[in-house]
Design a protein around this motif. Structure first.
Motif, mmCIF file in Angstrom:
data_model
loop_
_atom_site.group_PDB
_atom_site.id
_atom_site.type_symbol
_atom_site.label_atom_id
_atom_site.label_comp_id
_atom_site.label_asym_id
_atom_site.label_seq_id
_atom_site.Cartn_x
_atom_site.Cartn_y
_atom_site.Cartn_z
ATOM 1 N N TRP A 53 -14.693 -13.604 7.419
ATOM 2 C CA TRP A 53 -16.189 -14.070 8.503
ATOM 3 C C TRP A 53 -16.702 -15.476 7.765
ATOM 4 C CZ3 TRP A 53 -16.249 -11.742 13.407
ATOM 5 C CH2 TRP A 53 -16.157 -11.032 13.235
ATOM 6 N N LEU A 54 -17.214 -16.562 8.578
ATOM 7 C CA LEU A 54 -17.101 -17.913 8.103
ATOM 8 C C LEU A 54 -18.570 -17.968 9.371
ATOM 9 C CD1 LEU A 54 -15.858 -21.695 7.222
ATOM 10 C CD2 LEU A 54 -18.134 -20.838 9.199
ATOM 11 N N THR A 55 -19.912 -18.702 8.242
ATOM 12 C CA THR A 55 -21.052 -18.253 8.845
ATOM 13 C C THR A 55 -21.372 -19.743 8.529
ATOM 14 O OG1 THR A 55 -21.383 -16.309 8.995
ATOM 15 C CG2 THR A 55 -23.305 -17.360 9.359
ATOM 16 N N PRO A 56 -22.095 -20.520 8.677
ATOM 17 C CA PRO A 56 -22.950 -21.830 9.008
ATOM 18 C C PRO A 56 -24.436 -21.324 7.678
ATOM 19 C CG PRO A 56 -21.341 -21.685 10.607
ATOM 20 C CD PRO A 56 -21.722 -20.679 10.290
ATOM 21 N N LEU A 57 -24.060 -21.786 7.067
ATOM 22 C CA LEU A 57 -26.073 -21.841 6.404
ATOM 23 C C LEU A 57 -26.928 -23.177 7.265
ATOM 24 C CD1 LEU A 57 -25.316 -20.271 2.836
ATOM 25 C CD2 LEU A 57 -25.638 -18.685 5.500
ATOM 26 N N ALA A 58 -26.939 -23.602 8.209
ATOM 27 C CA ALA A 58 -26.819 -24.536 8.388
ATOM 28 C C ALA A 58 -26.610 -25.576 9.599
ATOM 29 C CB ALA A 58 -27.605 -26.683 6.931
ATOM 30 N N ASP A 59 -27.105 -26.285 10.284
ATOM 31 C CA ASP A 59 -26.512 -26.588 11.810
ATOM 32 C C ASP A 59 -25.373 -28.108 11.159
ATOM 33 O OD1 ASP A 59 -27.430 -24.861 13.535
ATOM 34 O OD2 ASP A 59 -29.444 -26.817 13.832
ATOM 35 N N GLY A 60 -25.129 -28.135 11.827
ATOM 36 C CA GLY A 60 -23.942 -29.237 11.638
ATOM 37 C C GLY A 60 -24.946 -31.360 11.514
ATOM 38 N N PRO A 61 -23.657 -31.514 10.827
ATOM 39 C CA PRO A 61 -24.297 -33.140 10.825
ATOM 40 C C PRO A 61 -25.029 -33.646 12.115
ATOM 41 C CG PRO A 61 -22.537 -32.969 10.491
ATOM 42 C CD PRO A 61 -22.279 -31.516 10.375
ATOM 43 N N GLY A 62 -24.319 -33.826 12.910
ATOM 44 C CA GLY A 62 -24.509 -34.241 14.033
ATOM 45 C C GLY A 62 -25.692 -32.968 14.897
ATOM 46 N N GLY A 63 -25.375 -31.804 14.725
ATOM 47 C CA GLY A 63 -26.595 -31.170 15.112
ATOM 48 C C GLY A 63 -25.815 -30.475 16.013
ATOM 49 N N PRO A 64 -26.092 -28.833 16.679
ATOM 50 C CA PRO A 64 -24.814 -28.288 17.117
ATOM 51 C C PRO A 64 -24.731 -28.920 18.211
ATOM 52 C CG PRO A 64 -27.267 -27.121 16.599
ATOM 53 C CD PRO A 64 -27.152 -29.047 16.283
ATOM 54 N N ALA A 65 -25.226 -29.554 19.203
ATOM 55 C CA ALA A 65 -24.527 -29.409 20.562
ATOM 56 C C ALA A 65 -23.062 -30.376 20.191
ATOM 57 C CB ALA A 65 -25.299 -30.333 20.995
ATOM 58 N N ARG A 66 -22.861 -31.415 19.205
ATOM 59 C CA ARG A 66 -21.978 -31.963 18.784
ATOM 60 C C ARG A 66 -20.873 -32.221 17.824
ATOM 61 N NH1 ARG A 66 -24.702 -38.055 16.510
ATOM 62 N NH2 ARG A 66 -22.212 -38.331 17.115
ATOM 63 N N SER A 67 -21.373 -31.108 16.967
ATOM 64 C CA SER A 67 -20.901 -30.305 15.959
ATOM 65 C C SER A 67 -20.293 -29.443 16.155
ATOM 66 C CB SER A 67 -21.603 -30.420 14.453
ATOM 67 O OG SER A 67 -22.524 -29.661 14.519
ATOM 68 N N GLY A 68 -20.328 -28.838 16.608
ATOM 69 C CA GLY A 68 -19.949 -26.882 17.709
ATOM 70 C C GLY A 68 -20.451 -26.156 16.516
ATOM 71 N N VAL A 69 -21.408 -26.547 14.941
ATOM 72 C CA VAL A 69 -21.542 -25.423 14.263
ATOM 73 C C VAL A 69 -23.535 -25.250 14.384
ATOM 74 C CG1 VAL A 69 -21.980 -25.417 11.329
ATOM 75 C CG2 VAL A 69 -20.214 -26.992 12.668
ATOM 76 N N ARG A 70 -23.616 -24.282 14.688
ATOM 77 C CA ARG A 70 -24.855 -23.657 14.843
ATOM 78 C C ARG A 70 -25.069 -22.666 13.486
ATOM 79 N NH1 ARG A 70 -24.594 -21.225 19.264
ATOM 80 N NH2 ARG A 70 -25.037 -19.083 18.946
ATOM 81 N N ALA A 71 -26.598 -22.441 12.704
ATOM 82 C CA ALA A 71 -26.596 -22.130 11.556
ATOM 83 C C ALA A 71 -26.940 -20.694 12.315
ATOM 84 C CB ALA A 71 -28.178 -22.500 10.687
ATOM 85 N N GLY A 72 -25.807 -20.034 10.708
ATOM 86 C CA GLY A 72 -25.887 -18.802 11.613
ATOM 87 C C GLY A 72 -25.053 -18.195 12.428
ATOM 88 N N GLN A 73 -24.508 -18.856 12.910
ATOM 89 C CA GLN A 73 -23.164 -18.176 14.154
ATOM 90 C C GLN A 73 -22.473 -17.260 13.477
ATOM 91 O OE1 GLN A 73 -21.493 -20.848 16.184
ATOM 92 N NE2 GLN A 73 -21.454 -19.686 18.379
ATOM 93 N N ARG A 74 -21.646 -16.541 13.485
ATOM 94 C CA ARG A 74 -20.741 -15.872 12.134
ATOM 95 C C ARG A 74 -19.886 -16.332 12.957
ATOM 96 N NH1 ARG A 74 -20.178 -9.330 10.721
ATOM 97 N NH2 ARG A 74 -19.769 -9.465 8.701
ATOM 98 N N ARG A 75 -18.475 -16.156 12.895
ATOM 99 C CA ARG A 75 -16.796 -17.509 13.408
ATOM 100 C C ARG A 75 -16.148 -16.242 12.489
ATOM 101 N NH1 ARG A 75 -18.457 -21.808 15.772
ATOM 102 N NH2 ARG A 75 -16.786 -21.452 17.708
ATOM 103 N N PRO A 76 -15.053 -15.815 13.611
ATOM 104 C CA PRO A 76 -14.334 -14.573 12.950
ATOM 105 C C PRO A 76 -12.818 -15.905 12.065
ATOM 106 C CG PRO A 76 -13.753 -15.431 15.240
ATOM 107 C CD PRO A 76 -14.947 -15.248 14.768
ATOM 108 N N ALA A 77 -12.186 -15.979 10.784
ATOM 109 C CA ALA A 77 -11.407 -16.427 9.925
ATOM 110 C C ALA A 77 -10.544 -16.120 9.494
ATOM 111 C CB ALA A 77 -12.412 -17.522 9.395
#
Length: 336
Positions: A228-252
């Motif tokens: 699993w991969l979990t970002p510990l911070a939002d993406g640099p462009g913000g969640p809407a632009r980067s697709g990365v939301r802090a705390g969202q656990r993703r299969p990997a």
């Protein structure tokens, strides 16, 4: 949970405490038994529950050649300790001055005077003070004179072996992520910043998040893992632009090794997130992520060519996706 760095930072107002002391590397199931007792004793007695830990690990200062590779860095250790229900954790800087404290000084001054210890929760093999000269009998003697109760717990074990950080290290050295998780009570974690790599995975259709060298947490044996991969911070462009939301656990699917098919030299941890649709943005560069390792699918192999490698990567992704499926759900192939 309160966090204090140094005993002088701990407020004296709340009164007496139930205390456990340890490195708590990995915060494994044996640690949890001890800390659960601290919390239970504190609640039943109306006291505060405290854990005392050290930074750096004592052996890193006293015997660097014998110091173990740590399972968790301090931030992850504190995060795991927070999940135990403790009222607070005291992080003591481990210095040569602290190392030469006598057992009496350690108990009477550092624990009772500074932390208000009214109950000590320990294992039978407790050692403390200069050159570990204090043991359980010494602790009983010192605490009896100070009106401090001592609660002694038996070792927590499975398969006839005591749960320990060293056991977890052995399992990870063998690539046994599932066995390590059994002792830890959770998947093992590696934490680091995502940096640019060779972009070879992107060219092959499997863009990976490459962790910077020096990531925190013991890196296990080379191979391909489901995790699993979990970002510990939002993406640099913000969640809407980067697709990365802090705390969202993703299969990997996670690859650890040197990429021998391409004659790689640098050992890397890189994760391919499975649930990203084609064309969706996923900008992880500069973001700190937590990678959890569930099970090793295979060792690292050298392939004769790119086509053979890609065929195996497709099988790895399908196997990882199936293994990580929630119970009762239907297996499905992730978009690649």
């Amino acid at each position: 949970m309160e966090r204090w760095y140094g005993s002088s930072a701990v407020p004296a107002g709340p009164g007496r405490s139930v205390v456990a002391v340890g490195n708590f590397d990995g915060v494994h199931r044996g640690h949890r038994v001890l800390l659960d007792e601290v919390v239970a004793q504190a609640r039943s007695r109306g006291l505060r529950s405290l854990a005392v830990t050290f930074d750096p690990h004592p052996l890193q200062l006293l015997h660097p050649d014998r110091a173990p590779e740590l399972l968790t860095g301090l931030p992850e250790r504190l995060s795991l300790l927070e999940g135990t229900g403790l009222d607070g954790v005291v992080v003591l800087p481990f210095t040569r001055e602290l190392a030469v404290r006598t057992p009496r000084e350690w108990v009477t001054e550092d624990l009772v005077r500074d932390l208000g210890m009214g109950v000590a929760v320990v294992g039978h093999d407790v050692r403390f003070g200069v050159r570990n000269s204090g043991d359980l009998s010494v602790l009983h003697e010192l605490c009896a004179a100070l009106d401090v109760d001592v609660v002694v717990l038996d070792d927590a074990a499975s398969q006839g072996r005591r749960w320990s950080s060293s056991w977890v290290r052995e399992l990870l050295a063998e690539g046994d992520a599932r066995g390590a998780a059994e002792v830890l009570g959770r998947p093992h974690r590696v934490v680091g910043e995502v940096v640019h790599g060779d972009h070879r995975g992107r060219e092959l259709g499997y863009p990976t998040a490459n962790l910077a060298p020096g990531a925190e947490g013991l890196v296990p044996a080379d191979g391909v893992y489901a995790g699993w991969l979990t970002p510990l911070a939002d993406g640099p462009g913000g969640p809407a632009r980067s697709g990365v939301r802090a705390g969202q656990r993703r299969p990997a699917a996670v690859s650890i090794g040197t990429n021998p098919t391409f004659d790689g030299l640098q050992r890397r941890v890189e994760a391919f997130v499975l649930d990203v649709p084609d064309g969706a943005p996923l900008d992880l560069y500069g973001v700190h992520v937590r990678v959890e390792l569930v099970e090793r699918l295979r060792p690292t192999l050298r392939f004769d060519g790119v086509e053979e490698l890609c065929d195996q990567m497709a099988r790895d992704v399908r196997e990882a996706a199936d293994l990580l499926q929630p119970p009762g759900s239907s297996p499905s192939s992730p978009a690649t």
